[in-house]
Design a protein around this motif. Structure first.
Motif, mmCIF file in Angstrom:
data_model
loop_
_atom_site.group_PDB
_atom_site.id
_atom_site.type_symbol
_atom_site.label_atom_id
_atom_site.label_comp_id
_atom_site.label_asym_id
_atom_site.label_seq_id
_atom_site.Cartn_x
_atom_site.Cartn_y
_atom_site.Cartn_z
ATOM 1 N N ARG A 166 0.810 -1.216 0.000
ATOM 2 C CA ARG A 166 0.000 0.000 0.000
ATOM 3 C C ARG A 166 0.843 1.265 0.000
ATOM 4 O O ARG A 166 0.373 2.332 -0.393
ATOM 5 N N ALA A 167 2.101 1.155 0.436
ATOM 6 C CA ALA A 167 2.965 2.336 0.511
ATOM 7 C C ALA A 167 3.179 2.931 -0.870
ATOM 8 O O ALA A 167 3.263 2.219 -1.873
ATOM 9 N N GLY A 168 3.255 4.249 -0.923
ATOM 10 C CA GLY A 168 3.483 4.949 -2.180
ATOM 11 C C GLY A 168 2.737 6.266 -2.191
ATOM 12 O O GLY A 168 2.308 6.778 -1.153
ATOM 13 N N VAL A 169 2.575 6.825 -3.362
ATOM 14 C CA VAL A 169 1.878 8.100 -3.536
ATOM 15 C C VAL A 169 0.529 7.835 -4.162
ATOM 16 O O VAL A 169 0.416 7.103 -5.149
ATOM 17 N N TRP A 170 -0.502 8.434 -3.584
ATOM 18 C CA TRP A 170 -1.873 8.291 -4.067
ATOM 19 C C TRP A 170 -2.405 9.688 -4.350
ATOM 20 O O TRP A 170 -2.135 10.626 -3.599
ATOM 21 N N VAL A 171 -3.157 9.838 -5.421
ATOM 22 C CA VAL A 171 -3.720 11.136 -5.792
ATOM 23 C C VAL A 171 -5.226 11.008 -5.998
ATOM 24 O O VAL A 171 -5.737 9.935 -6.304
ATOM 25 N N SER A 172 -5.895 12.110 -5.806
ATOM 26 C CA SER A 172 -7.314 12.211 -6.132
ATOM 27 C C SER A 172 -7.605 13.685 -6.371
ATOM 28 O O SER A 172 -6.718 14.533 -6.305
ATOM 29 N N ARG A 173 -8.849 13.973 -6.597
ATOM 30 C CA ARG A 173 -9.261 15.358 -6.778
ATOM 31 C C ARG A 173 -9.046 16.169 -5.501
ATOM 32 O O ARG A 173 -8.864 17.370 -5.548
ATOM 33 N N HIS A 174 -9.005 15.484 -4.373
ATOM 34 C CA HIS A 174 -8.907 16.164 -3.082
ATOM 35 C C HIS A 174 -7.486 16.554 -2.722
ATOM 36 O O HIS A 174 -7.283 17.478 -1.947
ATOM 37 N N GLY A 175 -6.471 15.839 -3.220
ATOM 38 C CA GLY A 175 -5.099 16.172 -2.877
ATOM 39 C C GLY A 175 -4.143 15.048 -3.206
ATOM 40 O O GLY A 175 -4.451 14.137 -3.964
ATOM 41 N N VAL A 176 -2.974 15.134 -2.588
ATOM 42 C CA VAL A 176 -1.939 14.129 -2.779
ATOM 43 C C VAL A 176 -1.653 13.499 -1.420
ATOM 44 O O VAL A 176 -1.626 14.180 -0.397
ATOM 45 N N ARG A 177 -1.482 12.192 -1.424
ATOM 46 C CA ARG A 177 -1.291 11.445 -0.176
ATOM 47 C C ARG A 177 -0.047 10.582 -0.309
ATOM 48 O O ARG A 177 0.088 9.829 -1.261
#
Length: 182
Positions: A88-99
């Motif tokens: 699950r580790a890594g970078v996740w993006v959506s319309r709401h922001g960057v995680r």
């Protein structure tokens, strides 16, 4: 019976796989790249070890030593949780922001607080270990804060895969450019 999904019905390289499809839900968190071979290999080895530990727990339970079986069961479940968290580790993006999801922590920055998303040359950690090497990092610069490193070209997803790092960095920069302005 034709199976068009198994045939090459178009020329190689003519489809734009990097473009989001119109039915994709941009409100869901998504990883804009595939997990790298180092990360997947480590998780697979942990799951293999977990299977041996769980078989040992079953054998110990059938032998009648329930406290030992429960310790093995707990260790097997911990190994499974560790491998899933590693994947699950890594970078996740959506319309709401960057995680940015690390092994123990998760940091989320909304796009309206991000000033810039850029690639910089700096010392980076090699496979997350304390040893640093010169490399590239994709950083998000929030308002009034220090740069948050998102990706490096020497982490478990992009070690020896510079083209994949460049594609992922471009994709995250594109998400940032689209949703920072909105």
């Amino acid at each position: 019976m034709p199976l068009p999904f198994l045939t090459a019905d178009r020329a190689f390289g003519t489809s734009d796989d990097d473009v989001a499809l119109p039915f994709d839900d941009h409100d869901r968190w998504r990883r804009p790249y595939r997990p790298g071979p180092w990360r997947v290999g480590a998780a697979a080895l942990l799951l293999l070890l977990a299977s041996f530990v769980l078989i040992a727990a079953m054998i110990i339970a059938f032998a009648g030593a329930l406290p030992g079986a429960s310790v093995c069961l707990g260790l097997g479940l911990a190994l499974i949780f560790t491998s899933l968290r590693l994947l699950r580790a890594g970078v996740w993006v959506s319309r709401h922001g960057v995680r940015r999801v690390a092994f123990f922590t998760t940091t989320t920055v909304p796009w309206n607080r991000v000033v810039a998303v850029r690639t910089v040359q700096q010392p980076v950690r090699w496979l997350g270990l304390p040893r640093t090497v010169q490399g590239q990092a994709l950083v998000a610069v929030p308002q009034g804060g220090e740069a948050l490193p998102l990706l490096t070209d020497h982490n478990a997803d992009f070690l020896s895969r510079t083209e994949a790092f460049d594609r992922a960095a471009d994709s995250i920069e594109a998400w940032g450019a689209e949703y920072r302005a909105a």
